[in-house]
Design a protein around this motif. Sequence first.
Motif, PDB file in Angstrom:
ATOM      1  N   ASN A  34       0.498  -0.751  -0.086  1.00  0.00           N
ATOM      2  CA  ASN A  34      -0.176   0.064   0.012  1.00  0.00           C
ATOM      3  C   ASN A  34       0.982   1.236  -0.363  1.00  0.00           C
ATOM      4  N   SER A  35       2.176   1.161  -0.779  1.00  0.00           N
ATOM      5  CA  SER A  35       3.087   2.249  -0.745  1.00  0.00           C
ATOM      6  C   SER A  35       3.324   2.955  -1.694  1.00  0.00           C
ATOM      7  N   THR A  36       1.499   2.882  -2.683  1.00  0.00           N
ATOM      8  CA  THR A  36       1.779   3.741  -3.873  1.00  0.00           C
ATOM      9  C   THR A  36       0.647   3.907  -4.312  1.00  0.00           C
ATOM     10  N   ASP A  70       3.754  -3.911  -5.422  1.00  0.00           N
ATOM     11  CA  ASP A  70       4.595  -5.450  -4.747  1.00  0.00           C
ATOM     12  C   ASP A  70       4.615  -5.193  -3.231  1.00  0.00           C
ATOM     13  N   PRO A  71       3.988  -6.565  -2.927  1.00  0.00           N
ATOM     14  CA  PRO A  71       4.483  -6.557  -1.311  1.00  0.00           C
ATOM     15  C   PRO A  71       5.429  -6.953  -0.740  1.00  0.00           C
ATOM     16  N   LEU A  76       5.353  -0.174  -7.786  1.00  0.00           N
ATOM     17  CA  LEU A  76       3.910   0.296  -8.074  1.00  0.00           C
ATOM     18  C   LEU A  76       3.749  -1.320  -9.008  1.00  0.00           C
ATOM     19  N   LEU A  77       2.316  -1.937  -8.955  1.00  0.00           N
ATOM     20  CA  LEU A  77       2.189  -2.773  -9.966  1.00  0.00           C
ATOM     21  C   LEU A  77       1.017  -2.090 -11.317  1.00  0.00           C
ATOM     22  N   PHE A  78       0.243  -1.655 -10.360  1.00  0.00           N
ATOM     23  CA  PHE A  78      -1.048  -1.095 -11.643  1.00  0.00           C
ATOM     24  C   PHE A  78      -2.041  -0.726 -10.082  1.00  0.00           C
ATOM     25  N   PRO A 121       0.911 -16.341  -5.840  1.00  0.00           N
ATOM     26  CA  PRO A 121       1.468 -14.908  -6.300  1.00  0.00           C
ATOM     27  C   PRO A 121       1.494 -14.436  -7.540  1.00  0.00           C
ATOM     28  N   GLY A 122       1.162 -13.047  -7.555  1.00  0.00           N
ATOM     29  CA  GLY A 122       1.379 -12.627  -9.341  1.00  0.00           C
ATOM     30  C   GLY A 122      -0.388 -12.463  -9.751  1.00  0.00           C
TER      31      GLY A 122
END
Length: 783
Positions: A34-36, A70-71, A76-78, A121-122
């Motif tokens: 949740n960083s981004t 990504d944990p 950022l992923l999406f 995962p993913g």
Amino acid sequence: MRNVRNLCLLLIVCCSLSVQAQYYNQLPAFLKANSTWVFGKNVGMDFKQTPPRTFHGQVNSDEGCASVADPVTGELLFYTEGISCWNRNNMAMPNGRGLLGNRLRGTTAQGACIVPFVDSPGKYYLFSLSNDGSYDSTGYLYYSVVDMSLNNGLGDIEANRKNILIDSGLSEGMIAVPGNNCDVWLIVHTYDDPVFKAYHITSAGLDPVPVLSAAGYQISGREAYHIGQMAISPARDMIAVTSYHYHYGTFHGNPIPPPNRKLLGALVCRFDPNTGQASDAIQLENQACYGIGFSPDNSKLYVNVAYDPAISFGKINQYDLSVFDSAAIRGTRQEIHRFDNPTGKHCSFKTYRDTIYVGALFNYNALDRISNPNLSGAACNYEMNIVRYSQSGSVRSNHGLPNDVPVPFGPDTVLARHDSVLCDNRQNITLEAPAGMSAYVWDDQSEDPDREVGQTGTYWVRYRNGCHVHCDTFVVSFPDTSYMASDSFICAGGAGIQLTAPSGYITYLWDDQSPDSIRMVEESGIYWVWSYDYCHRRSDTFRVHNADIAFSLGTDTVICDNSSLSYDFDFGDATYLWQDGSSEARYEIAEPGVYSLTITKGTCVYTDSISVQYVDINQDLGPDTTVCHRQPFSIILTASTGPEMDILWSNGSTTDMITVHEPGIYWVAVSELSCSDTDTVVIHNTLCDCIVEMPTAFSPNGDGKNDRFRPVVEAGCTVRGFTMEVYNRWGQLVYTGTDFSSGWDGTWNGTPADIGAYFYTVRMEVGTEHHLFNKTGDVTLVR
């Protein structure tokens, strides 16, 4: 007196540390996932650094956004606003358009939610919540699946799992929270009735049949949950929901029902993360409420009263949840902020680490912040416009902030420690892991639930309980223990070091199981020894460092030019001392002398020295030289020498200089110690001036002998600007030419000229110094 050598097994401490005992939104994987944040109109914020880095996102929405990182790495992923899905490069995924979410006038309070797959995962569920935008339209819940392995690792929505309808008749609130069993609960709320719906997500997938909880009849009735949000507490033991109902005017041209206090307010309920059920609802407000959020320490609740008729504006109230009782909680209400702008009545809360960020409608270029949300009243420190992300009007936010991404607890590890005291090292004790578990593995690779040991030490067992991994550590020790630690150093080139246990004890046990009081070691590392005396023991630890600081400055040397000699050592925390007092590891020698260095590390000391001589032996006899032929010259050639240098010239001379009088190649070779250098100079011979003769007669009869009249010039001479004219006895010009090599062939106008005397003039420059040759005379033509 009791015999202390009898077996006395005492359980000293049994403490359990569980990952699940921590607040779920403070765990490292949650913070990274949740960083981004991407929200509002093109707002992007990266909280992996302080202050957060801002960037330009693609969403354009008042509310209902979600983004995931990504944990593990926090990258950022999406992200999505429930309508489209963008990858980390801010590009729409190939199948990312046309999601059926966030459709209520372009906004749904919590219209998007991202949930990781529990066992894959993913892969992520992308939940979207929407209605058709009419006043009395209920919400529809859909899900799609994002697979990050698609589109070359940038991710895409699976074609066969997009916009799958799950439910309808819902409000615009939606959140997700981890359960206690490697699972996640997706929670929505019905549109009219006080019913929570919790969809269970496990390793088996999404259960389409929700868990229903009827809680909160204090707020109910037609369209009671038309607008509002939900929030879960950090300890996952409470859930809160708001109700914001239009109570005057019209909406999209439709008449609004008359005021009904049962359609407004905020509720807080108990929540069970094991079952997904809510219960024991307490009503906190009876005004129109929108945003709601819990403090990081689980003790406070913040409620956004979006419209208070008494003040005509919105405000934020704080409640203390320490005692879960309706009267007790309502009695703690304190107003901590009042919006002074009619357009700023809505706001959302998002907790990250120890701070609550506030998205308010009028804060277009910044977020508000509650800096100390665990404190009561004004001490919570509400700050306006404190987290700025742009000064551009094209990048702004409204009242909606991104929904949290839950990170399932699993596979988690529960740690437990058991300390035991063994009074007699000749007895054995049994270490017992909990019964009824699976996959036991001890540190010695044995697989039984129990293990018998007869020595002190640290033992551990790992086992599984469902999807949870447990690790129990057993520390078997003696009482009356003292501990000592000492540092030792093995110097390079040594033969190891002797470690000595304290005297006066009966038995000894080293870490390699040797029983002696002394031990020789030859490698760095940590070594320990237990010294036993009945029921007393002592532990000594020896930290042995490999102080390999052997070095060399090299042999005494001679430097044959003006270069320097550099050193750069790296022996970690060693100290350095040069002969001039310098303490740097890097040192440069640029002058002759004797240099020394001492390196010290622990008890190891190494010293070396070097003598450096500089010899400037470069030779330069000057440039090559040209002299004139037939002119005497004298040139002195001088070598660069010193008192200890050996000299040899090309002519065999050994003096500092020689004098030359003849053209040729001359060289000198000079040497001193291990240095040598040579140089060569060439003295060239050139015709500065030339000998020129003019014939007195010529015979152009074709016999190849003296057939042309021209100057006779010394061989090798340079001729420039040649002109020659020949006249007959009557003064007529019979020849003129500029070709020195041709001359006059004895013809006039194409026919042989008469024999007899002719008059000529010749002009030209000869030699390298361009001497002028100018002559007139007579020549006789004979046949």
